[in-house]
Design an enzyme around this catalytic site. Sequence first.
Site, PDB file in Angstrom:
ATOM      1  N   ARG A  45       0.886  -1.180   0.000  1.00 29.78           N
ATOM      2  CA  ARG A  45       0.000   0.000   0.000  1.00 29.78           C
ATOM      3  C   ARG A  45       0.915   1.218   0.000  1.00 29.78           C
ATOM      4  NH1 ARG A  45      -5.404   1.447   3.325  1.00 29.78           N
ATOM      5  NH2 ARG A  45      -6.161   0.104   1.653  1.00 29.78           N
ATOM      6  N   HIS A  94      -7.130   0.929  -6.633  1.00 28.90           N
ATOM      7  CA  HIS A  94      -7.394   0.058  -5.478  1.00 28.90           C
ATOM      8  C   HIS A  94      -8.102  -1.208  -5.988  1.00 28.90           C
ATOM      9  CE1 HIS A  94      -7.772  -1.208  -1.483  1.00 28.90           C
ATOM     10  NE2 HIS A  94      -8.642  -0.344  -0.994  1.00 28.90           N
ATOM     11  N   GLN A 143     -10.071  -3.808  -3.687  1.00 28.29           N
ATOM     12  CA  GLN A 143     -11.388  -3.356  -3.224  1.00 28.29           C
ATOM     13  C   GLN A 143     -12.448  -3.634  -4.277  1.00 28.29           C
ATOM     14  OE1 GLN A 143     -12.230  -1.828  -0.092  1.00 28.29           O
ATOM     15  NE2 GLN A 143     -14.206  -2.467  -0.909  1.00 28.29           N
ATOM     16  N   ASP A 181     -16.877   7.500  -2.012  1.00 29.20           N
ATOM     17  CA  ASP A 181     -15.699   7.335  -1.153  1.00 29.20           C
ATOM     18  C   ASP A 181     -15.426   8.689  -0.504  1.00 29.20           C
ATOM     19  OD1 ASP A 181     -13.328   6.393  -0.027  1.00 29.20           O
ATOM     20  OD2 ASP A 181     -12.197   6.372  -1.909  1.00 29.20           O
ATOM     21  N   CYS A 235     -16.347   1.706   0.158  1.00 26.98           N
ATOM     22  CA  CYS A 235     -15.172   0.883   0.499  1.00 26.98           C
ATOM     23  C   CYS A 235     -14.784   1.016   1.969  1.00 26.98           C
ATOM     24  CB  CYS A 235     -14.004   1.235  -0.410  1.00 26.98           C
ATOM     25  SG  CYS A 235     -13.369   2.914  -0.180  1.00 26.98           S
ATOM     26  N   ARG A 256     -13.614  -8.561   1.349  1.00 29.35           N
ATOM     27  CA  ARG A 256     -12.181  -8.370   1.099  1.00 29.35           C
ATOM     28  C   ARG A 256     -11.435  -9.654   1.488  1.00 29.35           C
ATOM     29  NH1 ARG A 256     -10.013  -3.219   1.146  1.00 29.35           N
ATOM     30  NH2 ARG A 256      -8.120  -4.293   0.516  1.00 29.35           N
TER      31      ARG A 256
HETATM   32  N1  NVA Z   1      -9.669   6.863  -1.553  1.00 29.32           N
HETATM   33  C1  NVA Z   1      -9.324   6.406  -0.228  1.00 29.32           C
HETATM   34  C2  NVA Z   1      -9.604   4.937  -0.100  1.00 29.32           C
HETATM   35  C3  NVA Z   1      -9.307   4.356   1.257  1.00 29.32           C
HETATM   36  C4  NVA Z   1      -9.578   2.888   1.324  1.00 29.32           C
HETATM   37  C5  NVA Z   1      -7.882   6.736   0.066  1.00 29.32           C
HETATM   38  O1  NVA Z   1      -7.034   6.539  -0.816  1.00 29.32           O
HETATM   39  O2  NVA Z   1      -7.597   7.210   1.164  1.00 29.32           O
HETATM   40  N1   CP Z   2     -11.256  -0.123   2.125  1.00 26.57           N
HETATM   41  C1   CP Z   2      -9.993  -0.190   2.583  1.00 26.57           C
HETATM   42  O1   CP Z   2      -9.027  -0.434   1.821  1.00 26.57           O
HETATM   43  O2   CP Z   2      -9.891  -0.020   3.916  1.00 26.57           O
HETATM   44  P1   CP Z   2      -8.554   0.166   4.769  1.00 26.57           P
HETATM   45  O3   CP Z   2      -7.976   1.508   4.416  1.00 26.57           O
HETATM   46  O4   CP Z   2      -8.993   0.071   6.195  1.00 26.57           O
HETATM   47  O5   CP Z   2      -7.585  -0.929   4.391  1.00 26.57           O
END
Ligand code: NVA
Ligand code: CP
Length: 306
Positions: free
Chosen positions: A104, A131, A134, A219, A259, A287
């Site tokens: 990540r 992502h 997801q 989101d 998500c 997930r």
């Molecule tokens: N768009 C959000 C998704 C988190 C799961 C982010 O990147 O923070």
């Molecule tokens: N939806 C998602 O990826 O959640 P987290 O940021 O908690 O991993």
Amino acid sequence: MSARHFLSLMDCTPDELVSLIRRGMELKDLRNRGVLFEPLKNRVLGMIFEKASTRTRLSFEAGMIQLGGQAIFLSPRDTQLGRGEPIGDAAIVMSRMLDAVMIRTFAHSTLTEFAANSRVPVINGLSDDLHPCQLLADMQTYQEQRGSIKGKTVAWIGDGNNMCNSYIEAAMQFDFQLRVACPEGYEPNAKFLAAAGERVQILRDPLAAVAGAHLVSTDVWASMGQEDEAAERLKLFQPYQVNRALLDAAAENVLFLHCLPAHRGEEISEDLLDDPRSAAWDQAENRLHVQKALLELLVEPAYHHA
Ligand code: NVA
Ligand code: CP
């Protein structure tokens, strides 16, 4: 390097994606019936988290343990990555010890650079661009709740962020129409839009985007890494809140997905996750199941006894 990676939904064929969803549902059923299934005994997944996570960490970690393997959490704070060890060097070394690596990160190029130097599969656990894991869970959830998404209309409301980009790729791979309603200047990445062509429509009006839609998703308005813009975005995105009234304008059997984590009172109304049209909790659980299917596909099965 010859390992197979999952950095984007485009790394699988549409048939493979449909099979992954089906397999996710089967693995869910096995777990619900208490059946032990450990094809990845002794296999180890490394998980590099440059951003926070609840679901992604838990689902990969629990998923590996359930499949008979182990997962190791690696934070830049206490690895040499945080002290400037080149990502390519880290990939060479880590991939000699691990059987797969989930990352990540911020820049998507971190993933591609790691993958280019890795002997083992690399999985995108979220980048600034995409992502994909997801989306696997989202597609499994729609399949479970409403059947095939092929030919359906999906509305993405709010920021044209990493999730939205992955919805664009999902539209191509799972064969649905996508309408994105976002403020000017917050459109999804032009590269993904160009690849999707007629499949994706950009609108300004959320009501027009959800009209007749079978799936509505949104989101947060400020993603991880955009904390400085949060106040400005909060003002600008007000007309893009998804609430019960907006869902009422969609198809009668509309499904709502988020998500998570959600900011109640911002991108969704306080009550939306309690609405019977929301499947966000199942979506979060999925997930676990669909990523186990992904790990099963990418990671070599157990060693032989000597
Ligand atoms: N768009 C959000 C998704 C988190 C799961 C982010 O990147 O923070
Ligand atoms: N939806 C998602 O990826 O959640 P987290 O940021 O908690 O991993």
